[in-house]
Design a protein around this motif. Structure first.
Motif, PDB file in Angstrom:
ATOM      1  N   PHE A 155       0.229  -9.404   8.491  1.00  0.00           N
ATOM      2  CA  PHE A 155      -0.856  -9.974   8.538  1.00  0.00           C
ATOM      3  C   PHE A 155      -1.428 -11.407   8.856  1.00  0.00           C
ATOM      4  CE2 PHE A 155      -3.668 -10.302   4.661  1.00  0.00           C
ATOM      5  CZ  PHE A 155      -5.070  -9.060   5.016  1.00  0.00           C
ATOM      6  N   MET A 156      -0.204 -12.187   7.194  1.00  0.00           N
ATOM      7  CA  MET A 156      -0.821 -13.413   7.584  1.00  0.00           C
ATOM      8  C   MET A 156      -0.313 -14.336   9.323  1.00  0.00           C
ATOM      9  SD  MET A 156      -2.647 -14.774   5.784  1.00  0.00           S
ATOM     10  CE  MET A 156      -2.211 -14.321   4.416  1.00  0.00           C
ATOM     11  N   PRO A 180      -3.344  -7.257  -1.391  1.00  0.00           N
ATOM     12  CA  PRO A 180      -4.516  -6.737  -1.298  1.00  0.00           C
ATOM     13  C   PRO A 180      -4.858  -5.556  -1.326  1.00  0.00           C
ATOM     14  CG  PRO A 180      -3.868  -7.385   1.144  1.00  0.00           C
ATOM     15  CD  PRO A 180      -2.576  -8.132  -0.363  1.00  0.00           C
ATOM     16  N   LEU A 181      -6.398  -4.950  -2.271  1.00  0.00           N
ATOM     17  CA  LEU A 181      -6.331  -4.012  -1.517  1.00  0.00           C
ATOM     18  C   LEU A 181      -7.424  -3.385  -0.272  1.00  0.00           C
ATOM     19  CD1 LEU A 181      -7.224  -2.912  -5.741  1.00  0.00           C
ATOM     20  CD2 LEU A 181      -5.709  -2.051  -3.983  1.00  0.00           C
ATOM     21  N   ILE A 182      -7.072  -2.557   0.453  1.00  0.00           N
ATOM     22  CA  ILE A 182      -8.348  -3.103   2.062  1.00  0.00           C
ATOM     23  C   ILE A 182      -7.944  -1.222   1.854  1.00  0.00           C
ATOM     24  CG2 ILE A 182      -8.965  -3.861   3.860  1.00  0.00           C
ATOM     25  CD1 ILE A 182      -6.977  -5.926   2.954  1.00  0.00           C
ATOM     26  N   GLY A 183      -9.316  -0.702   1.897  1.00  0.00           N
ATOM     27  CA  GLY A 183      -9.657   0.871   2.583  1.00  0.00           C
ATOM     28  C   GLY A 183     -10.866   1.637   1.494  1.00  0.00           C
ATOM     29  N   PRO A 196      -5.484   1.865  17.320  1.00  0.00           N
ATOM     30  CA  PRO A 196      -4.238   2.248  15.543  1.00  0.00           C
ATOM     31  C   PRO A 196      -4.587   1.540  14.606  1.00  0.00           C
ATOM     32  CG  PRO A 196      -2.584   1.985  17.455  1.00  0.00           C
ATOM     33  CD  PRO A 196      -4.069   2.054  17.749  1.00  0.00           C
ATOM     34  N   LEU A 197      -4.427   1.681  13.183  1.00  0.00           N
ATOM     35  CA  LEU A 197      -4.638   0.423  12.269  1.00  0.00           C
ATOM     36  C   LEU A 197      -2.887  -0.110  13.033  1.00  0.00           C
ATOM     37  CD1 LEU A 197      -6.295   2.505   9.188  1.00  0.00           C
ATOM     38  CD2 LEU A 197      -7.105   1.158  11.159  1.00  0.00           C
ATOM     39  N   PRO A 198      -3.374  -1.298  12.003  1.00  0.00           N
ATOM     40  CA  PRO A 198      -1.763  -2.692  12.576  1.00  0.00           C
ATOM     41  C   PRO A 198      -1.311  -1.625  10.967  1.00  0.00           C
ATOM     42  CG  PRO A 198      -3.599  -3.087  10.866  1.00  0.00           C
ATOM     43  CD  PRO A 198      -4.476  -2.465  11.662  1.00  0.00           C
ATOM     44  N   SER A 199       0.291  -2.167  11.466  1.00  0.00           N
ATOM     45  CA  SER A 199       1.667  -1.614  10.290  1.00  0.00           C
ATOM     46  C   SER A 199       1.164  -2.210   8.766  1.00  0.00           C
ATOM     47  CB  SER A 199       2.711  -2.317  10.505  1.00  0.00           C
ATOM     48  OG  SER A 199       2.726  -3.799  10.809  1.00  0.00           O
ATOM     49  N   ALA A 216      -1.577   0.974   5.697  1.00  0.00           N
ATOM     50  CA  ALA A 216      -0.569   1.324   4.394  1.00  0.00           C
ATOM     51  C   ALA A 216      -0.315   0.381   3.808  1.00  0.00           C
ATOM     52  CB  ALA A 216       0.585   2.623   5.370  1.00  0.00           C
ATOM     53  N   THR A 217       0.138  -0.629   3.670  1.00  0.00           N
ATOM     54  CA  THR A 217       0.707  -1.564   2.386  1.00  0.00           C
ATOM     55  C   THR A 217      -0.759  -1.648   1.538  1.00  0.00           C
ATOM     56  OG1 THR A 217       2.650  -2.616   3.778  1.00  0.00           O
ATOM     57  CG2 THR A 217       1.833  -3.597   2.021  1.00  0.00           C
ATOM     58  N   PHE A 218      -1.186  -1.554   1.780  1.00  0.00           N
ATOM     59  CA  PHE A 218      -2.148  -2.702   2.006  1.00  0.00           C
ATOM     60  C   PHE A 218      -3.228  -1.239   0.422  1.00  0.00           C
ATOM     61  CE2 PHE A 218      -2.427  -6.475   4.346  1.00  0.00           C
ATOM     62  CZ  PHE A 218      -1.324  -6.670   3.507  1.00  0.00           C
TER      63      PHE A 218
END
Length: 521
Positions: A75-76, A441-444, A488-491, A494-496
């Motif tokens: 992410f970073m 973070p919370l993203i979605g 596609p969404l990055p890996s 799902a973590t966020f």
């Protein structure tokens, strides 16, 4: 099909938009930037001017090093890629540099930890990873030569006095305590003018058609299809509770920072599940809201700006972090008095958590930014957060100088009198870190809320450095299903995902320490 295209028509209150972003901090502005660049009509709503409040209190730093957390590292790395692209677009108007982060320890445990961290970092794609144990390694820190695109190793470790001293090169020989046993250096790291970086994002968003509405507050969310999807927001204009307007939209993005919890509840309450349709029970509505509450917590983020005319810290130094516990030096009678006082004062007589850090502040010649989150961790922040955080002021500044002098002895020599009192000009300010228990973070999409409800919040102490990747990911969520050409969404997506906080197994894993957490500095 884009979520907003269904019946998002103009209303008497004004032109409809595709997305309303609640919050004009750096994360909200980044979301507006990446949405508008992809064709969305965006309105940013905030009770304050853009890039003010907590965003204006940032440490303004960035790093790609997040320990062994795979997804935070990815992410970073993406966010720094975007930061560098934005810097190239504006001839680096926001002064991005690669001055680096240095993590230091004076313990054998710290030495072993740095070696393990370097090995783990190599598996995550960081370059370098060498462990240098003598002064002949030939690696030199050059703070005056580290532009934002300078070639640097990702991670390097220096162990022993000679290796550390040699790395710091032209900096004064007595800059770092001779007790330092190990230094872990993150090269793809540094700082910037966060205000100017945010301004570049905002200018880009406005050039693509985004608008801002301030001072204003979203006070309601309207829905269609029996509460199944967002159809608009009710906006209070200024401080007058009777001055309202309605904005039609198909998406609402919660970027409310310290107030993200309250905004999230507003979004969830806008959803009326079929079991509640027609119900008047406030208890039922409250139960529905509680079931989908996301665990935002606000912590005080304070920093002290030290005027350093005596040059205790060279202005070409990197970010410096002391990782060991710190035992403050007190006279016996002072230590006894602190213990007798109890509470926070008593903790000062015992070893304090590590993490004290500083960096030069080039925006004001001869100034050093100093931070140590441990000095406010005992102070509970109620919800909703008070408009201004409670800070310890001059005491915070004195304790910072005492603590940081363990790493840089000259700070105490220059700015603490013989009786231990502070002899320095220091200003203190601060805001809030908004985080969740896993510090990710919370993203979605917002669970339990109408379709078209999104969140991009909880970015803790890394909001500025993560804002570009966060805004890009949020835009991808809002634009989901726009066509086969969509990547596609990055890996790390799902973590966020916010719904992780509705899963009992995940909550238990975090509480038990089995789930990875974002690194806090």
């Amino acid at each position: 099909m884009r979520v907003w295209t269904r019946r998002a028509s103009a209303t008497a209150a004004g032109e409809a938009v595709d997305a309303v972003i609640v919050g004009a901090g750096v994360v909200g502005v980044a979301c507006a930037h990446y949405l508008s660049r992809r064709g969305a009509r965006v309105l940013i709503v905030d009770s304050r001017p853009p890039l003010s409040y907590t965003s204006a209190m940032s440490t303004e730093c960035y790093r790609t090093y997040f320990g062994d957390h795979v997804q935070m590292t990815a992410f970073m790395n993406r966010s720094v890629d975007l930061l560098e692209t934005r810097a190239a677009e504006c001839d680096n108007a926001f002064s991005l540099n690669r001055r680096g982060y240095c993590f230091l320890s004076a313990t054998d445990e710290g030495k072993a930890k740095h070696v393990a961290q370097a090995a783990a970092a190599a598996t995550l794609g960081h370059t370098g990873g060498a462990v240098h144990k003598d002064g002949g390694h030939g690696v030199r820190y050059r703070g005056d030569k580290l532009a934002y695109d300078a070639a640097v190793d990702g991670i390097s470790v220096f162990q022993g006095h000679d290796a550390v001293r040699s790395f710091f090169g032209e900096l004064p020989a007595d800059f770092v305590s001779a007790e330092t046993k190990s230094l872990l250096h993150c090269g793809r790291a540094g700082w910037m003018s966060a205000q100017q970086m945010g301004t570049q994002l905002l200018l880009g968003a406005r050039a693509a058609g985004a608008r801002t509405l301030t001072p204003a507050s979203v006070v309601g969310v309207t829905t269609a299809d029996e509460g199944a999807r967002v159809s608009g927001v009710t906006v209070q204009l200024g401080a007058d509770p009777s001055a309202h307007t309605h904005v039609a939209c198909g998406a609402v993005v919660n970027c409310a920072g310290p107030f993200a919890g309250e905004m999230g509840e507003l979004l969830v309450r806008a959803s009326r599940p079929r079991s509640l349709l027609g119900a008047t029970s406030e208890a039922a509505a409250n139960a529905h809201a509680r079931a989908f509450t996301l665990p935002f917590v606000n912590e005080i983020h304070a920093k002290a700006m030290l005027r350093d005319p005596l040059g205790a810290v060279p202005m070409t130094a990197p970010m410096m972090i002391w990782e060991d516990e710190v035992e403050l030096r007190w006279a016996d009678e002072e230590r006894t008095a602190l213990l007798e006082m109890g509470g926070f004062e008593a903790t000062l007589a015992r070893p304090l958590p590590g993490g004290a850090h500083f960096r030069p502040y080039p925006g004001a010649t001869g100034t050093v930014v100093m931070l140590w989150e441990a000095l406010h961790m005992d102070m509970h922040v109620p919800a909703p957060a008070p408009p201004e955080p409670q800070l310890r002021g001059a005491l915070f500044a004195e304790l910072l100088i005492r603590g940081l002098s363990t790493m840089v002895p000259k700070l105490a020599e220059c700015y603490l009198a013989d009786d231990g009192s502070m002899q320095a000009t220091v200003s203190v300010d601060g805001g809030y870190y908004t985080k969740t228990p896993d510090n990710l973070p919370l993203i979605g999409a917002v669970p339990g809320a109408p379709a078209g409800s999104f969140v991009c919040a909880g970015l803790s102490g890394y909001g500025v450095m993560a804002s570009n990747a966060a805004g890009e990911l949020l835009a991808a969520h809002v634009l989901g299903g726009a066509g086969a050409a969509e990547p596609p969404l990055p890996s790390y997506a799902a973590t966020f995902r916010p719904e992780r906080w509705l899963e009992s197994d995940y909550i238990e894993a975090v509480a038990a320490g089995r789930a990875g957490k974002g690194l806090q500095i």
